[in-house]
Scaffold this motif. Structure first.
Motif, PDB file in Angstrom:
ATOM      1  N   ASP A  31       0.830  -1.200   0.000  1.00 21.40           N
ATOM      2  CA  ASP A  31       0.000   0.000   0.000  1.00 21.40           C
ATOM      3  C   ASP A  31       0.871   1.260   0.000  1.00 21.40           C
ATOM      4  O   ASP A  31       0.579   2.232  -0.704  1.00 21.40           O
ATOM      5  N   GLY A  32       1.965   1.219   0.779  1.00 20.66           N
ATOM      6  CA  GLY A  32       2.871   2.374   0.786  1.00 20.66           C
ATOM      7  C   GLY A  32       3.567   2.566  -0.548  1.00 20.66           C
ATOM      8  O   GLY A  32       3.765   3.698  -1.001  1.00 20.66           O
ATOM      9  N   ASP A  33       3.938   1.457  -1.200  1.00 21.90           N
ATOM     10  CA  ASP A  33       4.572   1.552  -2.526  1.00 21.90           C
ATOM     11  C   ASP A  33       3.612   2.156  -3.542  1.00 21.90           C
ATOM     12  O   ASP A  33       4.028   2.940  -4.416  1.00 21.90           O
ATOM     13  N   ILE A  34       2.342   1.794  -3.427  1.00 23.34           N
ATOM     14  CA  ILE A  34       1.345   2.356  -4.346  1.00 23.34           C
ATOM     15  C   ILE A  34       1.262   3.868  -4.178  1.00 23.34           C
ATOM     16  O   ILE A  34       1.273   4.636  -5.144  1.00 23.34           O
ATOM     17  N   ASP A  35       1.204   4.302  -2.932  1.00 22.44           N
ATOM     18  CA  ASP A  35       1.154   5.748  -2.668  1.00 22.44           C
ATOM     19  C   ASP A  35       2.394   6.461  -3.205  1.00 22.44           C
ATOM     20  O   ASP A  35       2.301   7.532  -3.822  1.00 22.44           O
ATOM     21  N   ALA A  36       3.576   5.873  -2.945  1.00 25.15           N
ATOM     22  CA  ALA A  36       4.822   6.507  -3.393  1.00 25.15           C
ATOM     23  C   ALA A  36       4.866   6.622  -4.911  1.00 25.15           C
ATOM     24  O   ALA A  36       5.248   7.668  -5.465  1.00 25.15           O
ATOM     25  N   HIS A  37       4.460   5.540  -5.596  1.00 24.41           N
ATOM     26  CA  HIS A  37       4.488   5.565  -7.065  1.00 24.41           C
ATOM     27  C   HIS A  37       3.460   6.551  -7.613  1.00 24.41           C
ATOM     28  O   HIS A  37       3.725   7.262  -8.594  1.00 24.41           O
ATOM     29  N   LEU A  38       2.297   6.610  -6.993  1.00 22.01           N
ATOM     30  CA  LEU A  38       1.276   7.550  -7.460  1.00 22.01           C
ATOM     31  C   LEU A  38       1.754   8.997  -7.300  1.00 22.01           C
ATOM     32  O   LEU A  38       1.555   9.832  -8.196  1.00 22.01           O
ATOM     33  N   HIS A  39       2.393   9.306  -6.196  1.00 23.38           N
ATOM     34  CA  HIS A  39       2.897  10.670  -5.991  1.00 23.38           C
ATOM     35  C   HIS A  39       4.072  10.972  -6.926  1.00 23.38           C
ATOM     36  O   HIS A  39       4.255  12.125  -7.350  1.00 23.38           O
ATOM     37  N   GLN A  40       4.838   9.952  -7.271  1.00 15.93           N
ATOM     38  CA  GLN A  40       5.898  10.148  -8.258  1.00 15.93           C
ATOM     39  C   GLN A  40       5.309  10.491  -9.628  1.00 15.93           C
ATOM     40  O   GLN A  40       5.776  11.408 -10.307  1.00 15.93           O
ATOM     41  N   LEU A  41       4.278   9.754 -10.008  1.00 17.40           N
ATOM     42  CA  LEU A  41       3.596  10.056 -11.272  1.00 17.40           C
ATOM     43  C   LEU A  41       2.956  11.440 -11.233  1.00 17.40           C
ATOM     44  O   LEU A  41       2.939  12.155 -12.239  1.00 17.40           O
ATOM     45  N   GLU A  61      -8.108   8.397  -3.809  1.00 23.67           N
ATOM     46  CA  GLU A  61      -9.088   8.347  -4.904  1.00 23.67           C
ATOM     47  C   GLU A  61      -9.055   9.637  -5.704  1.00 23.67           C
ATOM     48  O   GLU A  61      -9.154   9.623  -6.936  1.00 23.67           O
ATOM     49  N   ALA A  62      -8.907  10.774  -5.002  1.00 23.81           N
ATOM     50  CA  ALA A  62      -8.815  12.054  -5.711  1.00 23.81           C
ATOM     51  C   ALA A  62      -7.557  12.102  -6.578  1.00 23.81           C
ATOM     52  O   ALA A  62      -7.569  12.612  -7.703  1.00 23.81           O
ATOM     53  N   LEU A  63      -6.467  11.542  -6.050  1.00 18.65           N
ATOM     54  CA  LEU A  63      -5.222  11.501  -6.821  1.00 18.65           C
ATOM     55  C   LEU A  63      -5.379  10.614  -8.043  1.00 18.65           C
ATOM     56  O   LEU A  63      -4.917  10.960  -9.144  1.00 18.65           O
ATOM     57  N   LEU A  64      -6.031   9.481  -7.878  1.00 17.56           N
ATOM     58  CA  LEU A  64      -6.262   8.580  -9.013  1.00 17.56           C
ATOM     59  C   LEU A  64      -7.129   9.248 -10.073  1.00 17.56           C
ATOM     60  O   LEU A  64      -6.879   9.112 -11.282  1.00 17.56           O
ATOM     61  N   ASP A  65      -8.159   9.972  -9.636  1.00 21.90           N
ATOM     62  CA  ASP A  65      -9.016  10.678 -10.597  1.00 21.90           C
ATOM     63  C   ASP A  65      -8.207  11.707 -11.384  1.00 21.90           C
ATOM     64  O   ASP A  65      -8.391  11.869 -12.601  1.00 21.90           O
ATOM     65  N   ALA A  66      -7.289  12.401 -10.692  1.00 24.96           N
ATOM     66  CA  ALA A  66      -6.464  13.401 -11.377  1.00 24.96           C
ATOM     67  C   ALA A  66      -5.547  12.740 -12.400  1.00 24.96           C
ATOM     68  O   ALA A  66      -5.349  13.256 -13.509  1.00 24.96           O
ATOM     69  N   LEU A  67      -4.981  11.592 -12.045  1.00 24.24           N
ATOM     70  CA  LEU A  67      -4.105  10.889 -12.986  1.00 24.24           C
ATOM     71  C   LEU A  67      -4.896  10.342 -14.174  1.00 24.24           C
ATOM     72  O   LEU A  67      -4.406  10.370 -15.316  1.00 24.24           O
ATOM     73  N   GLU A 233       5.882  15.346 -27.170  1.00 22.72           N
ATOM     74  CA  GLU A 233       6.375  13.970 -27.103  1.00 22.72           C
ATOM     75  C   GLU A 233       6.508  13.511 -25.651  1.00 22.72           C
ATOM     76  O   GLU A 233       6.178  12.372 -25.321  1.00 22.72           O
ATOM     77  N   GLU A 234       6.988  14.411 -24.792  1.00 19.47           N
ATOM     78  CA  GLU A 234       7.121  14.065 -23.371  1.00 19.47           C
ATOM     79  C   GLU A 234       5.759  13.793 -22.750  1.00 19.47           C
ATOM     80  O   GLU A 234       5.594  12.825 -21.987  1.00 19.47           O
ATOM     81  N   GLN A 235       4.781  14.619 -23.072  1.00 19.70           N
ATOM     82  CA  GLN A 235       3.443  14.415 -22.520  1.00 19.70           C
ATOM     83  C   GLN A 235       2.833  13.104 -23.015  1.00 19.70           C
ATOM     84  O   GLN A 235       2.207  12.367 -22.249  1.00 19.70           O
ATOM     85  N   ALA A 236       3.022  12.800 -24.299  1.00 16.31           N
ATOM     86  CA  ALA A 236       2.478  11.560 -24.844  1.00 16.31           C
ATOM     87  C   ALA A 236       3.115  10.345 -24.161  1.00 16.31           C
ATOM     88  O   ALA A 236       2.423   9.370 -23.820  1.00 16.31           O
ATOM     89  N   PHE A 237       4.437  10.401 -23.967  1.00 18.39           N
ATOM     90  CA  PHE A 237       5.125   9.300 -23.289  1.00 18.39           C
ATOM     91  C   PHE A 237       4.617   9.137 -21.863  1.00 18.39           C
ATOM     92  O   PHE A 237       4.347   8.019 -21.399  1.00 18.39           O
ATOM     93  N   LEU A 238       4.457  10.260 -21.155  1.00 14.07           N
ATOM     94  CA  LEU A 238       4.028  10.189 -19.761  1.00 14.07           C
ATOM     95  C   LEU A 238       2.579   9.720 -19.663  1.00 14.07           C
ATOM     96  O   LEU A 238       2.241   8.956 -18.747  1.00 14.07           O
ATOM     97  N   ARG A 239       1.719  10.164 -20.576  1.00 10.38           N
ATOM     98  CA  ARG A 239       0.327   9.674 -20.550  1.00 10.38           C
ATOM     99  C   ARG A 239       0.289   8.152 -20.706  1.00 10.38           C
ATOM    100  O   ARG A 239      -0.483   7.462 -20.026  1.00 10.38           O
ATOM    101  N   GLY A 240       1.118   7.632 -21.621  1.00 14.05           N
ATOM    102  CA  GLY A 240       1.165   6.180 -21.792  1.00 14.05           C
ATOM    103  C   GLY A 240       1.678   5.472 -20.556  1.00 14.05           C
ATOM    104  O   GLY A 240       1.173   4.409 -20.182  1.00 14.05           O
TER     105      GLY A 240
END
Length: 298
Positions: A31-41, A61-67, A233-240
């Motif tokens: 669960d902590g790894d999930i949070d860390a990776h989500l905040h990194q993204l 959930e709000a962070l996931l919606d934003a991503l 190109e950077e945005q497209a890569f990051l969206r993927g």
């Protein structure tokens, strides 16, 4: 026998407690790894401009919606823009031509300036010659001696060799005056040419400044377009990348939260069982020691 049974139950309860604690630790680490990776993204999405830097999220959930919204972020318009290659090449060629023209003009001006300096020096020499021969005009015409005469026409003294005739000196004087007149006639035309060359140089420099400005503007446009393309190109890569991570993410909704709560509750229940059994065994052991002491006294 009853105490042995409880000791066996305590051993089993401790074993179960370790399993529950291990399961809970793995779940909480994940669960902590999930949070860390989500905040990194989230940080990367903010840097790329997919999410506003000022947005804050008070829940996962709000962070996931934003991503998820960042994945749907519309790519920047990359319409076909006209190429500036031909325009840049034409301007560069014109710049080369103007620089060559300025070089030619400079050489012509330097030549005329050197010619003017040489003529000034020549004029001074001619003027000195005219000054020396100016006295010839004082001799009346027709009084010129013969070429074989050795007497000075001015003072009558004998000369070691015959002197030039007055007419010869007068002819030389007239020639010098004619040369001086020619020099003075040419000078205004040369000065006019110098002024025209200066005007041509000013015109060429002004056009060259315009060409340089246009080339700088085109270079800035090209640099902006390259930055825009790199950002897209950077945005497209990051969206993927965000989309791939979200697709592999386990369900973190109510069921996920419930499973964590269940693991915590199971670990707490197992701990309570161990504590109860340890307390019972401690109480029974104390009672046994007390009975043994009483029996020994009686």
């Amino acid at each position: 026998e009853d105490q042995a049974q409880k000791q066996h139950e305590l051993t089993a309860a401790r074993r179960l407690l370790r399993r529950r604690q291990q399961d809970l630790k793995v779940a909480e680490t994940t669960d902590g790894d999930i949070d860390a990776h989500l905040h990194q993204l989230l940080a990367q999405a903010r840097t790329a401009g997919l999410i506003s830097a000022g947005d804050e999220f008070d829940s996962r959930e709000a962070l996931l919606d934003a991503l998820r919204e960042a994945v749907r972020f519309p790519p920047p318009a990359t319409g076909e823009e006209p190429s500036h290659t031909e325009r840049t090449a034409a301007l560069q060629e014109r710049r080369t031509q103007l620089r060559a023209e300025l070089g030619d003009i400079s050489e012509q001006r330097q030549f005329l300036i050197r010619q003017e300096a040489a003529e000034d020096s020549y004029t001074q020499v001619v003027q000195r010659g005219i000054s020396r021969l100016h006295a010839v005009d004082l001799i009346p015409a027709g009084t010129s001696p013969r070429a074989e005469d050795t007497a000075c026409p001015l003072c009558g003294s004998n000369l070691p060799q015959p002197d030039h005739t007055v007419e010869d000196m007068r002819q030389t004087l007239n020639d010098l005056r004619g040369q001086l007149t020619s020099v003075r006639t040419v000078r205004p035309r040369r000065e006019q040419t110098l002024r025209e060359l200066a005007d041509q140089a000013d015109t060429a420099r002004e056009e060259l400044r315009g060409v340089e400005g246009a080339l700088n503007s085109l270079a800035e446009l090209e640099a902006d377009r390259n930055r825009f393309r790199a950002q897209a190109e950077e945005q497209a890569f990051l969206r993927g990348r965000i989309d791939a991570h979200l697709s592999q993410l386990p369900d973190t909704g109510d069921a996920y939260e419930g499973s964590l709560l269940q693991l915590r509750a199971a670990a707490a229940f197992a701990q309570a069982q161990v504590d109860d059994l340890e307390a019972e065994l401690d109480t029974e052991s104390m009672q046994d020691r007390l009975d043994h002491a009483l029996n020994y006294i009686s």
